[in-house]
Design a protein around this motif. Structure first.
Motif, mmCIF file in Angstrom:
data_model
loop_
_atom_site.group_PDB
_atom_site.id
_atom_site.type_symbol
_atom_site.label_atom_id
_atom_site.label_comp_id
_atom_site.label_asym_id
_atom_site.label_seq_id
_atom_site.Cartn_x
_atom_site.Cartn_y
_atom_site.Cartn_z
ATOM 1 N N PRO A 71 0.830 -1.208 0.000
ATOM 2 C CA PRO A 71 0.000 0.000 0.000
ATOM 3 C C PRO A 71 0.863 1.257 0.000
ATOM 4 C CG PRO A 71 0.010 -1.011 2.166
ATOM 5 C CD PRO A 71 0.735 -1.942 1.245
ATOM 6 N N GLN A 72 0.345 2.312 -0.603
ATOM 7 C CA GLN A 72 1.076 3.570 -0.650
ATOM 8 C C GLN A 72 0.314 4.672 0.050
ATOM 9 O OE1 GLN A 72 1.890 3.138 -5.122
ATOM 10 N NE2 GLN A 72 3.451 4.521 -4.378
ATOM 11 N N ILE A 73 -0.862 4.361 0.598
ATOM 12 C CA ILE A 73 -1.661 5.366 1.286
ATOM 13 C C ILE A 73 -1.507 5.176 2.786
ATOM 14 C CG2 ILE A 73 -3.992 6.241 1.680
ATOM 15 C CD1 ILE A 73 -4.635 5.403 -1.191
ATOM 16 N N ALA A 74 -1.269 6.271 3.485
ATOM 17 C CA ALA A 74 -1.026 6.195 4.921
ATOM 18 C C ALA A 74 -1.695 7.367 5.625
ATOM 19 C CB ALA A 74 0.472 6.224 5.197
ATOM 20 N N GLU A 75 -1.867 7.205 6.939
ATOM 21 C CA GLU A 75 -2.390 8.278 7.773
ATOM 22 C C GLU A 75 -1.246 8.876 8.572
ATOM 23 O OE1 GLU A 75 -5.388 9.056 11.543
ATOM 24 O OE2 GLU A 75 -5.352 7.087 10.599
ATOM 25 N N VAL A 76 -1.197 10.201 8.643
ATOM 26 C CA VAL A 76 -0.165 10.896 9.413
ATOM 27 C C VAL A 76 -0.541 10.811 10.891
ATOM 28 C CG1 VAL A 76 0.960 13.102 9.881
ATOM 29 C CG2 VAL A 76 0.400 12.457 7.528
ATOM 30 N N ILE A 77 0.361 10.254 11.703
ATOM 31 C CA ILE A 77 0.132 10.088 13.136
ATOM 32 C C ILE A 77 0.789 11.215 13.925
ATOM 33 C CG2 ILE A 77 0.447 8.532 15.108
ATOM 34 C CD1 ILE A 77 -1.439 7.433 12.890
ATOM 35 N N GLU A 78 2.013 11.564 13.565
ATOM 36 C CA GLU A 78 2.774 12.597 14.282
ATOM 37 C C GLU A 78 3.761 13.227 13.314
ATOM 38 O OE1 GLU A 78 3.256 14.970 17.201
ATOM 39 O OE2 GLU A 78 2.209 13.149 17.816
ATOM 40 N N ILE A 79 4.083 14.503 13.524
ATOM 41 C CA ILE A 79 5.043 15.191 12.665
ATOM 42 C C ILE A 79 6.178 15.772 13.496
ATOM 43 C CG2 ILE A 79 3.336 15.747 10.877
ATOM 44 C CD1 ILE A 79 3.220 18.586 12.034
ATOM 45 N N GLY A 80 7.330 15.932 12.849
ATOM 46 C CA GLY A 80 8.465 16.564 13.499
ATOM 47 C C GLY A 80 8.322 18.078 13.472
ATOM 48 N N PRO A 81 9.253 18.789 14.097
ATOM 49 C CA PRO A 81 9.168 20.249 14.173
ATOM 50 C C PRO A 81 9.516 20.951 12.862
ATOM 51 C CG PRO A 81 11.177 19.496 15.209
ATOM 52 C CD PRO A 81 10.384 18.261 14.840
ATOM 53 N N GLY A 82 10.161 20.271 11.949
ATOM 54 C CA GLY A 82 10.591 20.881 10.693
ATOM 55 C C GLY A 82 12.106 20.921 10.626
ATOM 56 N N GLU A 83 12.619 21.177 9.449
ATOM 57 C CA GLU A 83 14.061 21.190 9.204
ATOM 58 C C GLU A 83 14.588 22.614 9.242
ATOM 59 O OE1 GLU A 83 17.386 19.022 8.831
ATOM 60 O OE2 GLU A 83 15.413 18.091 8.625
ATOM 61 N N LYS A 84 15.768 22.799 9.822
ATOM 62 C CA LYS A 84 16.390 24.121 9.869
ATOM 63 C C LYS A 84 17.119 24.362 8.549
ATOM 64 C CE LYS A 84 18.374 26.927 13.374
ATOM 65 N NZ LYS A 84 18.996 26.973 14.667
ATOM 66 N N VAL A 85 16.698 25.413 7.824
ATOM 67 C CA VAL A 85 17.295 25.765 6.540
ATOM 68 C C VAL A 85 17.669 27.242 6.582
ATOM 69 C CG1 VAL A 85 16.910 25.916 4.042
ATOM 70 C CG2 VAL A 85 15.863 24.051 5.339
ATOM 71 N N ASP A 86 18.948 27.540 6.392
ATOM 72 C CA ASP A 86 19.447 28.926 6.422
ATOM 73 C C ASP A 86 19.028 29.673 7.684
ATOM 74 O OD1 ASP A 86 20.681 28.614 3.931
ATOM 75 O OD2 ASP A 86 18.849 29.198 2.864
ATOM 76 N N GLY A 87 19.046 28.981 8.819
ATOM 77 C CA GLY A 87 18.727 29.608 10.095
ATOM 78 C C GLY A 87 17.251 29.692 10.420
ATOM 79 N N ASN A 88 16.380 29.318 9.474
ATOM 80 C CA ASN A 88 14.936 29.344 9.698
ATOM 81 C C ASN A 88 14.385 27.923 9.701
ATOM 82 O OD1 ASN A 88 14.775 32.223 9.594
ATOM 83 N ND2 ASN A 88 14.886 32.114 7.369
ATOM 84 N N ILE A 89 13.347 27.701 10.487
ATOM 85 C CA ILE A 89 12.697 26.389 10.510
ATOM 86 C C ILE A 89 11.733 26.293 9.332
ATOM 87 C CG2 ILE A 89 11.130 24.861 11.782
ATOM 88 C CD1 ILE A 89 13.747 24.944 13.146
ATOM 89 N N GLU A 90 11.957 25.320 8.461
ATOM 90 C CA GLU A 90 11.074 25.041 7.324
ATOM 91 C C GLU A 90 9.964 24.131 7.844
ATOM 92 O OE1 GLU A 90 10.168 25.729 3.425
ATOM 93 O OE2 GLU A 90 12.003 26.438 4.347
ATOM 94 N N PRO A 91 8.723 24.613 7.937
ATOM 95 C CA PRO A 91 7.651 23.829 8.560
ATOM 96 C C PRO A 91 7.241 22.608 7.741
ATOM 97 C CG PRO A 91 6.747 25.819 7.586
ATOM 98 C CD PRO A 91 8.236 25.890 7.425
ATOM 99 N N ILE A 92 6.658 21.637 8.438
ATOM 100 C CA ILE A 92 6.114 20.443 7.796
ATOM 101 C C ILE A 92 4.773 20.826 7.162
ATOM 102 C CG2 ILE A 92 5.308 18.088 8.201
ATOM 103 C CD1 ILE A 92 8.191 18.145 8.798
ATOM 104 N N VAL A 93 4.545 20.382 5.937
ATOM 105 C CA VAL A 93 3.337 20.750 5.192
ATOM 106 C C VAL A 93 2.130 19.932 5.634
ATOM 107 C CG1 VAL A 93 2.321 20.874 2.885
ATOM 108 C CG2 VAL A 93 4.723 21.451 3.214
ATOM 109 N N VAL A 94 2.338 18.642 5.961
ATOM 110 C CA VAL A 94 1.218 17.784 6.360
ATOM 111 C C VAL A 94 0.901 17.987 7.828
ATOM 112 C CG1 VAL A 94 1.717 16.059 4.595
ATOM 113 C CG2 VAL A 94 2.727 15.809 6.858
ATOM 114 N N LYS A 95 -0.300 17.531 8.242
ATOM 115 C CA LYS A 95 -0.679 17.618 9.656
ATOM 116 C C LYS A 95 -1.249 16.287 10.108
ATOM 117 C CE LYS A 95 -5.146 19.783 8.589
ATOM 118 N NZ LYS A 95 -5.137 19.454 7.189
#
Length: 93
Positions: free
Chosen positions: A34-58
């Motif tokens: 299967p390729q379909i999944a439910e998002v259970i938990e997300i991380g805080p995002g990745e630090k890029v050039d000193g700024n946190i790049e947020p996660i798009v999914v919830k």
């Protein structure tokens, strides 16, 4: 509770179809992964050039993920997958 780090997302795969559209029952080895999944938990995002790049999914989103991506994790009797945000191809609305 599992809390992913960086731009990682904890997902739970949806069950694959056990029957074809014409009603033929598939054995476990003949079923497509299967390729379909439910998002259970997300991380805080990745630090890029000193700024946190947020996660798009919830949490609660249904998503399509790349085949064979991520790391399988078994926690409290449940099976999960930790994937990078880049391995999520689409959100199902």
């Amino acid at each position: 509770m599992i809390r992913p780090l960086g731009s990682r997302v904890l997902i739970k795969m949806k069950e694959g179809e056990e029957k074809t559209k014409s009603g033929i029952i598939l054995s476990g080895t003949a079923q497509e992964k299967p390729q379909i999944a439910e998002v259970i938990e997300i991380g805080p995002g990745e630090k890029v050039d000193g700024n946190i790049e947020p996660i798009v999914v919830k949490k609660g989103d249904n998503v399509i993920v790349s085949k064979y991506s991520g790391t399988e994790v078994k926690y409290e009797g449940e099976e999960y997958l930790i994937v990078k945000q880049d391995d999520i191809l689409a959100i199902i609305e």
